[in-house]
Design a protein around this motif. Structure first.
Motif, short mmCIF file in Angstrom:
data_model
loop_
_atom_site.label_atom_id
_atom_site.label_comp_id
_atom_site.label_asym_id
_atom_site.label_seq_id
_atom_site.Cartn_x
_atom_site.Cartn_y
_atom_site.Cartn_z
N PRO A 113 0.83 -1.21 0.00
CA PRO A 113 0.00 0.00 0.00
C PRO A 113 0.86 1.26 0.00
O PRO A 113 1.88 1.32 0.70
CB PRO A 113 -0.79 -0.14 1.30
N GLY A 114 0.46 2.22 -0.82
CA GLY A 114 1.23 3.44 -0.97
C GLY A 114 2.26 3.38 -2.08
O GLY A 114 2.85 4.41 -2.44
N GLY A 160 -6.41 11.63 -9.47
CA GLY A 160 -5.34 12.17 -8.66
C GLY A 160 -4.27 11.15 -8.30
O GLY A 160 -3.22 11.52 -7.78
N ARG A 161 -4.55 9.87 -8.55
CA ARG A 161 -3.57 8.83 -8.23
C ARG A 161 -3.05 8.12 -9.48
O ARG A 161 -1.89 7.71 -9.54
CB ARG A 161 -4.18 7.78 -7.29
N LEU A 189 -1.08 3.45 -4.30
CA LEU A 189 -1.96 2.30 -4.46
C LEU A 189 -2.57 1.88 -3.12
O LEU A 189 -1.92 1.96 -2.07
CB LEU A 189 -1.21 1.14 -5.10
N LYS A 190 -3.81 1.41 -3.20
CA LYS A 190 -4.57 0.98 -2.04
C LYS A 190 -4.97 -0.49 -2.22
O LYS A 190 -5.06 -0.97 -3.35
CB LYS A 190 -5.84 1.82 -1.90
N PRO A 191 -5.23 -1.17 -1.12
CA PRO A 191 -5.66 -2.58 -1.25
C PRO A 191 -6.88 -2.74 -2.16
O PRO A 191 -6.99 -3.75 -2.87
CB PRO A 191 -5.98 -2.98 0.19
N GLU A 192 -7.76 -1.76 -2.17
CA GLU A 192 -8.96 -1.86 -3.01
C GLU A 192 -8.66 -1.70 -4.50
O GLU A 192 -9.55 -1.88 -5.33
CB GLU A 192 -10.02 -0.84 -2.58
N VAL A 213 -2.31 -5.35 -4.26
CA VAL A 213 -1.80 -4.37 -3.31
C VAL A 213 -2.01 -4.93 -1.91
O VAL A 213 -3.14 -5.06 -1.43
CB VAL A 213 -2.52 -3.02 -3.47
N SER A 214 -0.91 -5.26 -1.27
CA SER A 214 -1.00 -5.92 0.04
C SER A 214 0.31 -5.75 0.79
O SER A 214 1.39 -5.71 0.19
CB SER A 214 -1.31 -7.40 -0.13
N SER A 215 0.19 -5.68 2.12
CA SER A 215 1.39 -5.61 2.94
C SER A 215 1.80 -7.00 3.41
O SER A 215 2.80 -7.16 4.12
CB SER A 215 1.16 -4.69 4.14
#
Length: 122
Positions: free
Chosen positions: A14-15, A65-66, A85-88, A120-122
């Motif tokens: 993420p990010g 915006g991303r 980036l986000k998990p969604e 997208v995952s940690s």
């Protein structure tokens, strides 16, 4: 045979950021709109971004915006730069293009790529 081939997917925290690429090849006379779609687990395919030959763009509210869509008309390429980036955002991402083949009598046709997975995952 005209085809679209995506590349650039993968696993990112993420990010983070990723850049997707899509190459159109084969019998191509002209390309009109080029787009990126995505389909997350258990979700319907949705439009992410579109770019027309003149450069005008349109984005889904969820990515404004991303993400940035761009194209190289000389190379028949379209790109999607994805930041923050986000998990969604996890989904299979598909390239889509409206192409007129060299065989002009066939007219304009819609083509899809095979998809590239973004996780997208940690």
């Amino acid at each position: 045979q005209t085809q679209l081939v995506e590349s650039g997917g993968g696993l990112v925290q993420p990010g983070g950021s990723l850049r997707l690429s899509c190459a159109a090849s084969g019998s191509i006379f002209s390309i009109n709109a080029m787009s990126w779609y995505r389909q997350g687990p258990g979700k319907q395919r949705e439009l992410v971004a579109t770019i027309v030959p003149g450069g005008r763009t349109n984005y889904a509210d969820s990515v404004k915006g991303r993400f940035t869509i761009s194209r190289d008309n000389a190379k028949n390429m379209v790109y999607l730069q994805m930041n923050s980036l986000k998990p969604e955002d996890t989904a299979a991402y598909y390239c889509y293009a409206v192409i007129r083949p060299q065989e002009l009598a066939l007219g304009w046709r819609a083509y899809w790529g095979q998809g590239t997975q973004v996780t997208v995952s940690s």
